[in-house]
Write a protein that holds these residues in place. Structure first.
Motif, short mmCIF file in Angstrom:
data_model
loop_
_atom_site.label_atom_id
_atom_site.label_comp_id
_atom_site.label_asym_id
_atom_site.label_seq_id
_atom_site.Cartn_x
_atom_site.Cartn_y
_atom_site.Cartn_z
N ASP A 134 6.27 -1.15 -8.48
CA ASP A 134 4.75 -1.32 -8.81
C ASP A 134 3.89 -1.42 -7.47
O ASP A 134 2.71 -1.47 -7.54
CB ASP A 134 4.62 -2.87 -9.36
CG ASP A 134 4.99 -3.00 -10.79
OD1 ASP A 134 5.40 -3.87 -11.33
OD2 ASP A 134 5.19 -1.64 -11.41
N LEU A 135 4.62 -1.16 -6.32
CA LEU A 135 3.97 -1.22 -4.96
C LEU A 135 3.50 0.13 -4.76
O LEU A 135 2.72 0.43 -3.89
CB LEU A 135 4.61 -1.97 -3.81
CG LEU A 135 4.99 -3.39 -3.89
CD1 LEU A 135 5.63 -3.84 -2.78
CD2 LEU A 135 3.57 -4.13 -3.96
N GLN A 142 -5.09 1.58 -3.10
CA GLN A 142 -5.82 2.24 -4.26
C GLN A 142 -4.77 3.15 -5.02
O GLN A 142 -3.86 3.76 -4.63
CB GLN A 142 -6.74 3.49 -3.59
CG GLN A 142 -7.37 4.31 -4.48
CD GLN A 142 -8.55 5.34 -3.72
OE1 GLN A 142 -8.16 5.74 -2.58
NE2 GLN A 142 -9.55 5.29 -4.32
N ASP A 143 -4.70 2.75 -6.23
CA ASP A 143 -3.87 3.64 -7.18
C ASP A 143 -4.60 5.04 -7.59
O ASP A 143 -5.89 5.07 -7.44
CB ASP A 143 -3.77 2.89 -8.41
CG ASP A 143 -2.83 1.77 -8.26
OD1 ASP A 143 -3.40 0.40 -8.40
OD2 ASP A 143 -1.70 1.68 -7.99
N LEU A 179 2.41 5.41 -0.51
CA LEU A 179 3.72 4.87 -0.59
C LEU A 179 4.44 5.18 -1.90
O LEU A 179 3.54 4.95 -3.00
CB LEU A 179 3.52 3.35 -0.36
CG LEU A 179 4.87 2.37 -0.84
CD1 LEU A 179 5.93 2.58 0.22
CD2 LEU A 179 4.51 1.04 -0.84
N GLN A 180 5.39 5.72 -1.91
CA GLN A 180 6.06 5.87 -3.15
C GLN A 180 7.60 5.26 -3.20
O GLN A 180 8.43 5.29 -2.29
CB GLN A 180 6.68 7.35 -3.25
CG GLN A 180 7.12 7.80 -4.56
CD GLN A 180 7.55 9.28 -4.70
OE1 GLN A 180 7.77 9.97 -3.77
NE2 GLN A 180 6.96 9.90 -5.70
N VAL A 181 7.71 4.39 -4.20
CA VAL A 181 9.05 3.24 -4.36
C VAL A 181 9.81 3.99 -5.25
O VAL A 181 9.37 4.02 -6.50
CB VAL A 181 8.67 1.87 -4.42
CG1 VAL A 181 9.98 1.33 -4.50
CG2 VAL A 181 7.59 1.41 -3.23
N ARG A 202 5.01 -9.69 -1.96
CA ARG A 202 6.03 -8.85 -0.94
C ARG A 202 5.10 -8.37 0.23
O ARG A 202 5.67 -7.37 0.86
CB ARG A 202 6.64 -7.76 -1.75
CG ARG A 202 7.67 -8.25 -3.25
CD ARG A 202 8.11 -7.27 -3.99
NE ARG A 202 8.71 -7.72 -5.03
CZ ARG A 202 9.94 -8.28 -5.05
NH1 ARG A 202 10.66 -8.13 -3.98
NH2 ARG A 202 10.40 -8.83 -6.00
N LEU A 203 3.93 -8.45 0.40
CA LEU A 203 2.99 -7.92 1.40
C LEU A 203 2.60 -8.87 2.36
O LEU A 203 2.39 -10.06 1.94
CB LEU A 203 1.78 -7.05 0.81
CG LEU A 203 2.31 -6.10 -0.23
CD1 LEU A 203 0.78 -5.54 -1.03
CD2 LEU A 203 2.81 -4.90 0.40
#
Lengths: 115, 112
Positions: free
Chosen positions: B82-83, B37-38, B108-110, B60-61
């Protein structure tokens, strides 16, 4: 292929009022589920409709009711709104009531604010 | 009553790093779903895991399911910006694909 659609996008109501939210399922799907997502939390299951009947229900009071139409679209009604009903209401559609492997596809949601 | 727990609740990671999100659930179920969810958006389906030992990968998941341990993992490899999103696992009662119980979510914050 249209996905799940919901209307309206946003809604502002006052305490005690009643609200109706609408959902059209993804093409080919016959089952609609409704979820409530409070800010910062995961969605909570409200109920599911299949063949125009409520088949399963979560821990929500009778103020929350719904309907499914012959074209599989659905409405969620909430009576006597409380401040705590403010949330994002998500509709999800799938094929088959249960036991199937189909993923539930979610609509964009309706943001309800109760003042 | 089925309960689903995720950890961590919040994860800040640098680009290029690897990490794993864990999802535990309290009662027997034969499948598990992962959603993304964004902010301000709806839920996007990522994976459906249908059996013990199931492993699925997309970019990547990578997600896995251990029904005996009632545990699923979502592994992130070489994270990219972007993840960044909130990830939820969701579990239905045995024998059904509906009435999902969602975890608390992992934000998640990249970072660069």
């Amino acid at each position: 292929d249209a996905g799940v659609t919901q209307s309206p996008t946003h809604l502002i109501k006052t305490r005690g009022q009643q609200v109706t939210l609408r959902c059209s399922p993804k093409s080919g799907h016959d089952t609609v589920s409704w979820y409530q997502q409070a800010l910062g939390q995961g969605p909570q299951f409200i109920f599911q409709y299949y063949e125009e009947e409520e088949r399963q229900r979560g821990n929500f009071p009778d103020r929350f009711s719904g309907h499914q139409f012959p074209n599989y679209s659905s409405e969620l009604n909430v009576n006597a709104l409380l401040l705590g009903d403010s949330a994002l209401y998500l509709c999800a559609s799938s094929l088959g009531q249960g036991g199937g492997t189909d993923t539930q596809y979610f609509g964009p949601g309706t943001r309800l604010t109760v003042l | 009553e089925l309960k689903v727990e995720q950890n961590p609740l919040f994860l800040s990671m640098q680009e290029g790093k690897n990490y794993t999100i864990y999802c535990n659930y309290s009662t027997t179920s034969d499948r598990l779903y992962w959603y993304r969810q964004d902010p301000g958006k709806s839920l996007e389906s990522l994976f459906v895991l249908l059996s013990n030992g199931a492993v699925k990968q997309e970019g990547r998941l990578m997600a896995s399911l251990d029904t005996k341990a009632r545990l699923s993992t979502l592994h992130i490899t070489a994270a990219v910006h972007d993840l960044s999103a909130t990830y939820f696992c969701a579990v239905p009662p045995t024998g059904t694909a509906s009435k999902l119980t969602f975890g608390t979510g992992t934000r998640l914050q990249v970072t660069l």
